[in-house]
Design a protein around this motif. Structure first.
Motif, PDB file in Angstrom:
ATOM      1  N   ASP A 178     -17.530  59.826  -2.915  1.00  0.00           N
ATOM      2  CA  ASP A 178     -17.510  61.140  -2.277  1.00  0.00           C
ATOM      3  C   ASP A 178     -16.086  61.690  -2.374  1.00  0.00           C
ATOM      4  O   ASP A 178     -15.351  61.771  -1.394  1.00  0.00           O
ATOM      5  CB  ASP A 178     -17.936  61.019  -0.816  1.00  0.00           C
ATOM      6  CG  ASP A 178     -17.979  62.373  -0.112  1.00  0.00           C
ATOM      7  OD1 ASP A 178     -18.056  63.399  -0.820  1.00  0.00           O
ATOM      8  OD2 ASP A 178     -17.928  62.393   1.134  1.00  0.00           O
ATOM      9  N   ILE A 181      -9.251  59.671  -4.130  1.00  0.00           N
ATOM     10  CA  ILE A 181      -7.910  59.590  -3.561  1.00  0.00           C
ATOM     11  C   ILE A 181      -6.924  59.460  -4.711  1.00  0.00           C
ATOM     12  O   ILE A 181      -7.008  58.530  -5.518  1.00  0.00           O
ATOM     13  CB  ILE A 181      -7.779  58.377  -2.615  1.00  0.00           C
ATOM     14  CG1 ILE A 181      -8.723  58.528  -1.427  1.00  0.00           C
ATOM     15  CG2 ILE A 181      -6.339  58.224  -2.138  1.00  0.00           C
ATOM     16  CD1 ILE A 181      -8.732  57.322  -0.502  1.00  0.00           C
ATOM     17  N   THR A 195      -4.255  61.143   0.812  1.00  0.00           N
ATOM     18  CA  THR A 195      -4.745  61.079   2.190  1.00  0.00           C
ATOM     19  C   THR A 195      -3.618  61.009   3.207  1.00  0.00           C
ATOM     20  O   THR A 195      -3.873  60.996   4.409  1.00  0.00           O
ATOM     21  CB  THR A 195      -5.667  59.860   2.376  1.00  0.00           C
ATOM     22  OG1 THR A 195      -4.953  58.670   2.006  1.00  0.00           O
ATOM     23  CG2 THR A 195      -6.911  59.991   1.527  1.00  0.00           C
ATOM     24  N   GLU A 255      -8.607  51.870   2.389  1.00  0.00           N
ATOM     25  CA  GLU A 255      -8.819  53.268   2.787  1.00  0.00           C
ATOM     26  C   GLU A 255      -9.908  53.922   1.937  1.00  0.00           C
ATOM     27  O   GLU A 255     -10.763  54.650   2.450  1.00  0.00           O
ATOM     28  CB  GLU A 255      -7.500  54.036   2.643  1.00  0.00           C
ATOM     29  CG  GLU A 255      -7.596  55.531   2.878  1.00  0.00           C
ATOM     30  CD  GLU A 255      -7.869  55.896   4.330  1.00  0.00           C
ATOM     31  OE1 GLU A 255      -8.152  57.079   4.591  1.00  0.00           O
ATOM     32  OE2 GLU A 255      -7.812  54.998   5.201  1.00  0.00           O
ATOM     33  N   ALA A 256      -9.890  53.659   0.622  1.00  0.00           N
ATOM     34  CA  ALA A 256     -10.915  54.230  -0.253  1.00  0.00           C
ATOM     35  C   ALA A 256     -12.301  53.694   0.092  1.00  0.00           C
ATOM     36  O   ALA A 256     -13.283  54.443   0.142  1.00  0.00           O
ATOM     37  CB  ALA A 256     -10.577  53.931  -1.705  1.00  0.00           C
ATOM     38  N   GLU A 257     -12.395  52.392   0.342  1.00  0.00           N
ATOM     39  CA  GLU A 257     -13.685  51.788   0.686  1.00  0.00           C
ATOM     40  C   GLU A 257     -14.200  52.325   2.019  1.00  0.00           C
ATOM     41  O   GLU A 257     -15.398  52.599   2.170  1.00  0.00           O
ATOM     42  CB  GLU A 257     -13.536  50.268   0.747  1.00  0.00           C
ATOM     43  CG  GLU A 257     -14.833  49.523   1.001  1.00  0.00           C
ATOM     44  CD  GLU A 257     -14.627  48.029   1.091  1.00  0.00           C
ATOM     45  OE1 GLU A 257     -15.624  47.294   1.018  1.00  0.00           O
ATOM     46  OE2 GLU A 257     -13.461  47.590   1.241  1.00  0.00           O
ATOM     47  N   ARG A 258     -13.317  52.492   2.981  1.00  0.00           N
ATOM     48  CA  ARG A 258     -13.719  52.967   4.308  1.00  0.00           C
ATOM     49  C   ARG A 258     -14.253  54.400   4.263  1.00  0.00           C
ATOM     50  O   ARG A 258     -15.200  54.739   4.980  1.00  0.00           O
ATOM     51  CB  ARG A 258     -12.527  52.889   5.264  1.00  0.00           C
ATOM     52  CG  ARG A 258     -12.845  53.266   6.705  1.00  0.00           C
ATOM     53  CD  ARG A 258     -11.599  53.198   7.573  1.00  0.00           C
ATOM     54  NE  ARG A 258     -10.613  54.189   7.157  1.00  0.00           N
ATOM     55  CZ  ARG A 258     -10.632  55.459   7.514  1.00  0.00           C
ATOM     56  NH1 ARG A 258     -11.611  55.926   8.302  1.00  0.00           N
ATOM     57  NH2 ARG A 258      -9.694  56.290   7.110  1.00  0.00           N
ATOM     58  N   THR A 259     -13.664  55.225   3.420  1.00  0.00           N
ATOM     59  CA  THR A 259     -14.058  56.643   3.353  1.00  0.00           C
ATOM     60  C   THR A 259     -15.073  56.922   2.253  1.00  0.00           C
ATOM     61  O   THR A 259     -15.501  58.073   2.093  1.00  0.00           O
ATOM     62  CB  THR A 259     -12.816  57.517   3.130  1.00  0.00           C
ATOM     63  OG1 THR A 259     -12.152  57.114   1.919  1.00  0.00           O
ATOM     64  CG2 THR A 259     -11.843  57.384   4.289  1.00  0.00           C
ATOM     65  N   ARG A 261     -14.652  56.879  -0.997  1.00  0.00           N
ATOM     66  CA  ARG A 261     -14.097  57.625  -2.117  1.00  0.00           C
ATOM     67  C   ARG A 261     -13.614  56.688  -3.216  1.00  0.00           C
ATOM     68  O   ARG A 261     -13.518  55.468  -3.015  1.00  0.00           O
ATOM     69  CB  ARG A 261     -12.937  58.517  -1.635  1.00  0.00           C
ATOM     70  CG  ARG A 261     -13.410  59.739  -0.875  1.00  0.00           C
ATOM     71  CD  ARG A 261     -12.272  60.635  -0.452  1.00  0.00           C
ATOM     72  NE  ARG A 261     -11.624  60.148   0.752  1.00  0.00           N
ATOM     73  CZ  ARG A 261     -10.666  60.832   1.396  1.00  0.00           C
ATOM     74  NH1 ARG A 261     -10.262  61.998   0.932  1.00  0.00           N
ATOM     75  NH2 ARG A 261     -10.132  60.341   2.494  1.00  0.00           N
TER      76      ARG A 261
END
Length: 376
Positions: A178, A181, A195, A255-259, A261
């Protein structure tokens, strides 16, 4: 963690096989580096006569042949300079040498693992040495049990023995991102993401400067104690930089996995050959472990299923992320970006990271399968 007698057997084995590998290398060089099967005809009988087992002899020959294959690839890629360079002429005119404590490969016939007892059984010149204890973290032990496959390398470093095992960890299924980053890599700021995450490089750069000054001071003294301290500091800076890169890459991938992206990275291969800098800046550039950081991000992303794309970094620092205006004067200095077109003011690295994110999304959309309905 071998006992004294086990350590002596392992050390003697490493020195013998590497000494014989140097002899095999001389034979290979004298015969124009033949293929592995032909090289075996010239060297296998002596290796067996020197006490090497069948598998150890085969691995020694293969290790030499692989070393020449790597040398040829480096020459072809230009990593050793031009044909007239001193470094390349030396590499091409002399046989490859192996350090006494260099790595020796072991397969499952020469090495067996007992995970519950955390011991190994390993071949040496004195026969099979059993119940050699090894230590590792609990997570590493789980990975060993589940994914170890193929050969392992035995090395000795500063009197300590290491077994480097190959583990084939399956990649997680890549999800549909989605958005992306963007990650801008640099020297002043090691990594800046779109981000808002920023890993400042000041502490690492100051650490490297201190290490450089300390090495120069110790080398200038040339006393026994100075040489002893220099030896103790070998690879310390590299370990510190690698640990920093692990922390940064884990933060970015998490951060990418959590969001949900993906990650868009700059393709910086060959930058050291392209960039021309003044002499005081060359140390900083050549100490910059950007390739290692990129590799850490990629393999951590694969394990987490995070999509990763590489984009052309050209003009990302001169392009306005808001209006797309490109002007060299937009980049006022290292930190400040002021667009000459729309007047937006931003942090230069943050602006570049947004451009990288936009390019990453374009690359992903351009390469994925079309979901448009078929034309009737």
């Amino acid at each position: 963690m071998p006992q004294a007698d086990q350590a002596a057997a392992l050390s003697a084995t490493l020195r013998t096989v590497n000494d014989l590998a140097c002899w095999v290398s001389e034979v290979a060089f004298a015969h124009g580096v033949p293929r592995e099967y032909e090289l075996r005809k010239h060297t296998y009988p002596r290796l067996k006569a020197e006490g090497l087992g069948a598998q150890a002899a085969q691995h020694t020959i293969k290790k030499v042949r692989d070393a020449y294959t790597t040398l040829k690839a480096n020459i072809r890629a230009g990593n050793l300079g031009k044909p007239t360079s001193k470094r390349r002429r030396k590499a091409e005119s002399t046989p490859i040498r192996f350090r006494p404590d260099a790595a020796q490969p072991y397969d499952d016939r020469c090495l067996s693992w007992q995970y519950d007892q955390q011991t190994v059984s390993i071949w040496t010149l004195d026969g099979r040495v059993k119940n050699v204890p090894f230590v590792c973290s609990p997570d590493a032990l789980k990975v060993l049990q589940q994914y170890r496959k193929g050969e392992s390398d035995l090395i000795e470093r500063d009197g300590v023995f290491y077994l480097i095992a190959t583990c084939e960890v399956p990649e997680a299924e890549t999800y549909e991102p989605d958005g992306f980053i963007g990650v801008d890599l640099g020297i002043v700021n090691i990594a800046t993401t779109s981000t808002g995450y920023q890993a400042a490089g000041r502490a690492l750069n100051r650490y490297r400067q201190r290490q450089l000054a300390l090495r120069a001071k110790l080398q200038k003294k040339r006393t026994k104690s100075a040489k002893r301290r220099l030896k103790a500091r070998v690879r310390k800076e590299a370990r510190h930089a690698a640990n920093t890169n692990h922390i940064i890459s884990k933060t970015i991938v998490t951060e990418a996995e959590r969001t949900g992206r993906g990650l868009s990275l700059e393709e910086l291969k060959g930058i050291r050959n392209r960039v021309r800098l003044r002499k005081p800046q060359r140390v900083a550039l050549h100490s910059w472990a950007f390739a290692q950081l990129g590799d850490f991000i990629v393999y951590k992303a694969k394990r987490a299923g995070v999509p990763v794309v590489f984009v052309d970094p050209g003009y990302t620092s001169q392009t306005c992320a808001e209006c797309g205006h490109v002007d060299k004067r937009n980049r006022v200095n290292q930190e400040l970006f002021i667009c000459r077109g729309c007047g937006v003011v931003a942090h230069a690295d943050r602006n570049a990271s947004h451009n990288i994110a936009t390019r990453g999304e374009s690359v992903w959309n351009g390469g994925r399968e079309s979901r448009a309905p078929a034309t009737p």
